[in-house]
Design a protein around this motif. Sequence first.
Motif, PDB file in Angstrom:
ATOM      1  N   ILE A  41       0.898  -1.337   0.058  1.00 54.44           N
ATOM      2  CA  ILE A  41      -0.025  -0.042   0.004  1.00 54.44           C
ATOM      3  C   ILE A  41       0.766   1.269  -0.031  1.00 54.44           C
ATOM      4  CG2 ILE A  41      -1.565   1.356   1.264  1.00 54.44           C
ATOM      5  CD1 ILE A  41      -2.850  -1.115   2.460  1.00 54.44           C
ATOM      6  N   ILE A  42       1.814   1.235   0.893  1.00 54.61           N
ATOM      7  CA  ILE A  42       2.684   2.366   1.209  1.00 54.61           C
ATOM      8  C   ILE A  42       3.509   2.819  -0.248  1.00 54.61           C
ATOM      9  CG2 ILE A  42       4.420   3.560   2.247  1.00 54.61           C
ATOM     10  CD1 ILE A  42       1.562   3.005   3.867  1.00 54.61           C
ATOM     11  N   ASP A  43       4.172   1.967  -0.870  1.00 49.17           N
ATOM     12  CA  ASP A  43       4.998   1.962  -2.093  1.00 49.17           C
ATOM     13  C   ASP A  43       3.858   2.414  -3.058  1.00 49.17           C
ATOM     14  OD1 ASP A  43       7.112   1.182  -0.686  1.00 49.17           O
ATOM     15  OD2 ASP A  43       7.306  -0.565  -1.561  1.00 49.17           O
ATOM     16  N   TYR A  44       2.646   1.917  -3.357  1.00 50.87           N
ATOM     17  CA  TYR A  44       1.614   2.303  -4.087  1.00 50.87           C
ATOM     18  C   TYR A  44       1.310   3.732  -4.118  1.00 50.87           C
ATOM     19  CZ  TYR A  44      -2.548   1.835  -7.184  1.00 50.87           C
ATOM     20  OH  TYR A  44      -3.415   1.778  -8.148  1.00 50.87           O
ATOM     21  N   LEU A  45       1.160   4.001  -2.847  1.00 53.41           N
ATOM     22  CA  LEU A  45       0.702   5.672  -2.456  1.00 53.41           C
ATOM     23  C   LEU A  45       1.938   6.554  -2.982  1.00 53.41           C
ATOM     24  CD1 LEU A  45      -0.893   5.403   1.073  1.00 53.41           C
ATOM     25  CD2 LEU A  45      -2.025   6.089  -1.136  1.00 53.41           C
ATOM     26  N   LEU A  46       3.147   6.261  -2.763  1.00 50.64           N
ATOM     27  CA  LEU A  46       4.016   6.979  -3.100  1.00 50.64           C
ATOM     28  C   LEU A  46       4.715   7.286  -4.530  1.00 50.64           C
ATOM     29  CD1 LEU A  46       6.239   6.616   0.428  1.00 50.64           C
ATOM     30  CD2 LEU A  46       4.751   8.425  -0.130  1.00 50.64           C
ATOM     31  N   VAL A  47       4.416   6.021  -5.204  1.00 48.95           N
ATOM     32  CA  VAL A  47       4.775   6.090  -6.521  1.00 48.95           C
ATOM     33  C   VAL A  47       4.019   7.056  -7.333  1.00 48.95           C
ATOM     34  CG1 VAL A  47       4.613   4.873  -8.786  1.00 48.95           C
ATOM     35  CG2 VAL A  47       5.421   3.608  -6.893  1.00 48.95           C
ATOM     36  N   ASN A  48       2.894   7.171  -7.259  1.00 50.39           N
ATOM     37  CA  ASN A  48       2.050   8.353  -7.898  1.00 50.39           C
ATOM     38  C   ASN A  48       2.235   9.820  -7.263  1.00 50.39           C
ATOM     39  OD1 ASN A  48       0.800   6.415  -9.239  1.00 50.39           O
ATOM     40  ND2 ASN A  48      -1.523   6.777  -8.528  1.00 50.39           N
ATOM     41  N   PHE A  49       2.506   9.567  -5.930  1.00 46.55           N
ATOM     42  CA  PHE A  49       2.703  11.054  -5.489  1.00 46.55           C
ATOM     43  C   PHE A  49       3.998  11.540  -5.961  1.00 46.55           C
ATOM     44  CE2 PHE A  49       4.063  13.907  -2.053  1.00 46.55           C
ATOM     45  CZ  PHE A  49       3.184  14.933  -1.956  1.00 46.55           C
ATOM     46  N   ILE A  92       6.176  19.427   0.794  1.00 48.60           N
ATOM     47  CA  ILE A  92       5.049  18.532   0.419  1.00 48.60           C
ATOM     48  C   ILE A  92       4.672  18.018   1.738  1.00 48.60           C
ATOM     49  CG2 ILE A  92       6.030  17.404  -1.669  1.00 48.60           C
ATOM     50  CD1 ILE A  92       7.429  15.139   0.085  1.00 48.60           C
ATOM     51  N   CYS A  93       3.346  17.586   1.983  1.00 48.82           N
ATOM     52  CA  CYS A  93       2.803  16.998   3.231  1.00 48.82           C
ATOM     53  C   CYS A  93       1.906  15.952   3.004  1.00 48.82           C
ATOM     54  CB  CYS A  93       2.335  18.269   3.960  1.00 48.82           C
ATOM     55  SG  CYS A  93       0.731  19.133   2.974  1.00 48.82           S
ATOM     56  N   LEU A  94       1.554  15.321   4.223  1.00 50.65           N
ATOM     57  CA  LEU A  94       0.911  14.170   4.475  1.00 50.65           C
ATOM     58  C   LEU A  94      -0.424  14.436   5.364  1.00 50.65           C
ATOM     59  CD1 LEU A  94       1.561  11.114   3.517  1.00 50.65           C
ATOM     60  CD2 LEU A  94       2.690  10.903   5.816  1.00 50.65           C
ATOM     61  N   ALA A  95      -1.417  13.985   5.070  1.00 52.86           N
ATOM     62  CA  ALA A  95      -2.647  14.279   6.008  1.00 52.86           C
ATOM     63  C   ALA A  95      -3.639  13.027   5.896  1.00 52.86           C
ATOM     64  CB  ALA A  95      -3.411  15.483   5.376  1.00 52.86           C
ATOM     65  N   ASN A 112       0.403   6.009   9.847  1.00 49.31           N
ATOM     66  CA  ASN A 112       1.058   4.665   9.611  1.00 49.31           C
ATOM     67  C   ASN A 112       2.631   5.176   9.746  1.00 49.31           C
ATOM     68  OD1 ASN A 112       2.431   2.878   7.265  1.00 49.31           O
ATOM     69  ND2 ASN A 112       0.916   1.858   8.441  1.00 49.31           N
ATOM     70  N   SER A 113       3.344   4.126  10.490  1.00 42.28           N
ATOM     71  CA  SER A 113       4.724   4.462  10.856  1.00 42.28           C
ATOM     72  C   SER A 113       5.633   4.155   9.510  1.00 42.28           C
ATOM     73  CB  SER A 113       5.366   3.469  11.824  1.00 42.28           C
ATOM     74  OG  SER A 113       4.918   2.271  11.780  1.00 42.28           O
ATOM     75  N   LEU A 114       5.395   3.252   8.554  1.00 41.28           N
ATOM     76  CA  LEU A 114       6.099   2.954   7.436  1.00 41.28           C
ATOM     77  C   LEU A 114       5.902   4.204   6.308  1.00 41.28           C
ATOM     78  CD1 LEU A 114       8.080   0.983   5.820  1.00 41.28           C
ATOM     79  CD2 LEU A 114       5.845   0.251   4.885  1.00 41.28           C
ATOM     80  N   LEU A 115       4.529   4.676   6.456  1.00 43.08           N
ATOM     81  CA  LEU A 115       4.315   5.677   5.327  1.00 43.08           C
ATOM     82  C   LEU A 115       5.144   7.180   5.912  1.00 43.08           C
ATOM     83  CD1 LEU A 115       2.937   7.181   3.189  1.00 43.08           C
ATOM     84  CD2 LEU A 115       0.826   7.336   4.513  1.00 43.08           C
ATOM     85  N   ARG A 116       4.943   7.132   7.286  1.00 45.54           N
ATOM     86  CA  ARG A 116       5.789   8.583   7.962  1.00 45.54           C
ATOM     87  C   ARG A 116       7.372   8.485   7.394  1.00 45.54           C
ATOM     88  NH1 ARG A 116       2.117  10.973  11.544  1.00 45.54           N
ATOM     89  NH2 ARG A 116       3.686  11.898  12.780  1.00 45.54           N
ATOM     90  N   ARG A 117       7.936   7.319   7.803  1.00 44.53           N
ATOM     91  CA  ARG A 117       9.189   7.198   7.294  1.00 44.53           C
ATOM     92  C   ARG A 117       9.700   7.208   5.570  1.00 44.53           C
ATOM     93  NH1 ARG A 117      12.188   2.790   6.411  1.00 44.53           N
ATOM     94  NH2 ARG A 117      10.855   1.129   6.914  1.00 44.53           N
TER      95      ARG A 117
END
Length: 340
Positions: free
Chosen positions: A252-260, A272-275, A281-286
């Motif tokens: 999930i996290i890799d998928y979110l970040l590819v498009n971003f 850039i920011c996360l909301a 989520n700890s992995l997403l934050r890192r």
Amino acid sequence: MLETPLILAIESSCDETSAAVLQGLNVLSNIVSTQKIHEKFGGVVPELASRAHQASIVPVVEQAIAEAKVDIKSVQAVAVTLGPGLMGALLVGTSFAKSLSLSLNIPLISVNHMHAHVLAHFIQYKEAQILPKFPMLCLTVSGGHTQIVLVSSPLEMQVIGETIDDAAGEAFDKAAKVLGLPYPGGPQIDKLAFGGDEMKFNFTSPRLDNLRYSFSGLKTSLLYFLKAEMLKNPDFIQSEVSNICASYQRTIIDYLLVNFETAMKRWDIKNICLAGGVSANSLLRRKFLELGNRHDCATFIPEFQFCTDNAAMIGAAAYFKFQKHDFASLDCAPKANWSV
Ligand code: KG4
Ligand code: ZN
């Protein structure tokens, strides 16, 4: 009117009843009452959410006023989430806010919940806080939404990428249900993923064009994978739960970040920011911080207390509207599907 208004903010769009008092962007109190009733159903039951909001809105607002140590008569505006969200849940907050606005003779400010998640980055809660600059790019990931938002100013936002079906939070929650974990599943999967091997299993995440996401297939791919493995080993989930959670979370996290990352490059944005709830989520934050460092960006991840639903973010969004005297009429109606 004072330059830094005292605003009472109310949030009731889903399963958190929350009230906050802000002086400008400074939070004086932020009370969040999370409805536990939904746990046994494995998801939010709309009718029960409305009833629980009805039961807790008065005590939650009273506590917010008491903790802020202000007199309710000195409040200069009342802000409320008008949408998006569950209609019955929104009705509780909006009706209450309208009554307060009428009885105290102060303006009503209607707030878009998704705007508020983004503007949570402007809540002032510590000394010498560094704030994002515009334009900024925000990845908003919650239980109901997954959006890449181009933010030109506090009141100008454009969704440039989003999911065509489930939200990222739903992908977490539905997977947790399949794994027999309690609701909400996101924090459970996050916890169990610690110490797991994130490369042990592979789940499919479709690559779509135009910065779009699709999460519904991911949950199905987990379901079929588990069914096949459990035919071979009925205790598969128990013995592999950490590795399953770590692998699923990583997907999930890799998928979110590819498009971003594609959006960052395309729009050449350096703030850039996360909301949203999934930003806890700890992995997403890192990985989000690593992404920002790689691109030399000013990178902002929200304080844990402002990731999931809370009224302080509604108050922050309302502050920007207050400055423009952008007030709502008392006949405004909740908007269950209000887009950014
Ligand atoms: O923003 P939010 O509180 O409510 C909505 O507006 O939807 O987000 C709730 C979502 C849920 O799906 C929950 O599972 C997810 O945020 N969540 C997490 C974590 N904490 C909350 N997902 C992954 N990891 C977490 N630590
Ligand atoms: Zn939310």
